[in-house]
Design a protein around this motif. Sequence first.
Motif, PDB file in Angstrom:
ATOM      1  N   ASP A  29     -27.834  -8.895  49.399  1.00  0.00           N
ATOM      2  CA  ASP A  29     -27.248  -9.864  48.481  1.00  0.00           C
ATOM      3  C   ASP A  29     -28.293 -10.531  47.597  1.00  0.00           C
ATOM      4  O   ASP A  29     -28.008 -10.921  46.465  1.00  0.00           O
ATOM      5  CB  ASP A  29     -26.485 -10.921  49.285  1.00  0.00           C
ATOM      6  CG  ASP A  29     -25.758 -11.902  48.399  1.00  0.00           C
ATOM      7  OD1 ASP A  29     -24.876 -11.479  47.622  1.00  0.00           O
ATOM      8  OD2 ASP A  29     -26.075 -13.113  48.467  1.00  0.00           O
ATOM      9  N   SER A  30     -29.522 -10.658  48.092  1.00  0.00           N
ATOM     10  CA  SER A  30     -30.566 -11.334  47.316  1.00  0.00           C
ATOM     11  C   SER A  30     -31.294 -10.410  46.352  1.00  0.00           C
ATOM     12  O   SER A  30     -32.135 -10.871  45.577  1.00  0.00           O
ATOM     13  CB  SER A  30     -31.573 -11.990  48.264  1.00  0.00           C
ATOM     14  OG  SER A  30     -32.193 -11.014  49.083  1.00  0.00           O
ATOM     15  N   GLN A  31     -30.969  -9.112  46.371  1.00  0.00           N
ATOM     16  CA  GLN A  31     -31.610  -8.149  45.462  1.00  0.00           C
ATOM     17  C   GLN A  31     -30.653  -7.855  44.297  1.00  0.00           C
ATOM     18  O   GLN A  31     -29.934  -6.858  44.297  1.00  0.00           O
ATOM     19  CB  GLN A  31     -31.966  -6.861  46.199  1.00  0.00           C
ATOM     20  CG  GLN A  31     -33.082  -7.011  47.204  1.00  0.00           C
ATOM     21  CD  GLN A  31     -33.398  -5.685  47.871  1.00  0.00           C
ATOM     22  OE1 GLN A  31     -32.567  -5.115  48.576  1.00  0.00           O
ATOM     23  NE2 GLN A  31     -34.609  -5.186  47.651  1.00  0.00           N
ATOM     24  N   ILE A  32     -30.657  -8.734  43.322  1.00  0.00           N
ATOM     25  CA  ILE A  32     -29.765  -8.575  42.175  1.00  0.00           C
ATOM     26  C   ILE A  32     -30.261  -7.426  41.300  1.00  0.00           C
ATOM     27  O   ILE A  32     -31.462  -7.288  41.052  1.00  0.00           O
ATOM     28  CB  ILE A  32     -29.702  -9.879  41.359  1.00  0.00           C
ATOM     29  CG1 ILE A  32     -29.174 -11.023  42.226  1.00  0.00           C
ATOM     30  CG2 ILE A  32     -28.824  -9.715  40.126  1.00  0.00           C
ATOM     31  CD1 ILE A  32     -29.260 -12.390  41.549  1.00  0.00           C
ATOM     32  N   ASP A  33     -29.330  -6.607  40.840  1.00  0.00           N
ATOM     33  CA  ASP A  33     -29.652  -5.566  39.861  1.00  0.00           C
ATOM     34  C   ASP A  33     -29.793  -6.265  38.517  1.00  0.00           C
ATOM     35  O   ASP A  33     -28.823  -6.469  37.789  1.00  0.00           O
ATOM     36  CB  ASP A  33     -28.533  -4.522  39.827  1.00  0.00           C
ATOM     37  CG  ASP A  33     -28.893  -3.313  38.967  1.00  0.00           C
ATOM     38  OD1 ASP A  33     -29.651  -3.476  37.981  1.00  0.00           O
ATOM     39  OD2 ASP A  33     -28.402  -2.216  39.256  1.00  0.00           O
TER      40      ASP A  33
END
Length: 377
Positions: A29-33
């Motif tokens: 969830d914390s790795q935004i594209d």
Amino acid sequence: MRYRKMNKIDVTVSSLGFGAMRLPTLGSDSQIDEPKAIELIRYAIDHGVNYVDTAYGYHGGQSEILVGKALKDGYRDKTYLATKLPVWFVNKKEDMDRLLNEQLKKLDTDHIDFYLLHALNRESWQKVYNLGVLEWGERMKEKNLIRFFGFSFHDDLDTFKKIIDAYDWDFCQIQYNYMDVDYQAGREGLLYAYNKGINVVVMEPLRGGRLARPPKDVMDLINSYKIKRSPVEWALLWLWNHKEISTVLSGMSTLEQVKENIEIADKAEVGILSQEELEFVEKLRLAFLGRKAIDCTQCGYCMPCPYGVNIPRNFFLYNEGIRYDDWGAPRWEYNYSMREEERASNCQECGVCETKCPQQLPIRELLKKVHEALAQK
């Protein structure tokens, strides 16, 4: 895009707002594209959306940073920016200044247009009220660090009214959709705020996406109606039919969702639905409500359990999974939000609850069924 003028303040907002809590990710969830997320936000703004909502904790603290990047290149000047004070991190007055300054830095802006106390409930409201949050908000407005002061809310109607009555708020944000007319603030809370001149922003218009993906029997009902609309269109138009709502936030994670919502928002007029169409939406609501496997009325007569089991909540979560044919959120709450003693698995089969239940439910057996369905797989 259609727009609505807010009460008391000289602001006109788009009927559709962009909620930055369900952005595309690369795994966790914390790795935004980042490229895709910026594309979505800028596409929405280019097509008339002028209200972007984020929060300190969204996407593991990364949402505000991403929104700040998306609003560069002139997009900040086209947008009303909303974010929220994480009241659970406020334990002394100095925390308010520290957190706001951190958010301004993450968003790379010198002010926030709409600033909310995040997810207020009875306890968190009392805590920040005692710490002087209302006076602090006034000072921040005087310093032009925030323009408008409000709160988002997750508790019961009585608590909502108390918070509304405590201050001359610029706006508030509530969970509202055609299934939640009697949940949390609900319809009565919406009208209560509006009649006091307080602008209302709506979150969870699709109830976390559940109203966009109805179970087969509800979808069959939608398909059989003479006016052909998607589940999303019915849900959004029902909201925009309300004069009391300023803007509706949608957490969009794909370009297709953004395009669909913008297309629907072009019809976002008060009174867009006829009385017959409103009655049809009520049929949809009743169809969802009819999908429950445990006939618990949530009366609470079975409580308190001598061992701490939250019997009504367990039954509610089970019925939610059945109702929307979606077990994700109920399982998450059961395994990660409920205390261990509250879970169905803690039933000691003493049977005291069954002697109190007006519905004469076989509670002990039903709790076994609940645990089997909701326990972590």
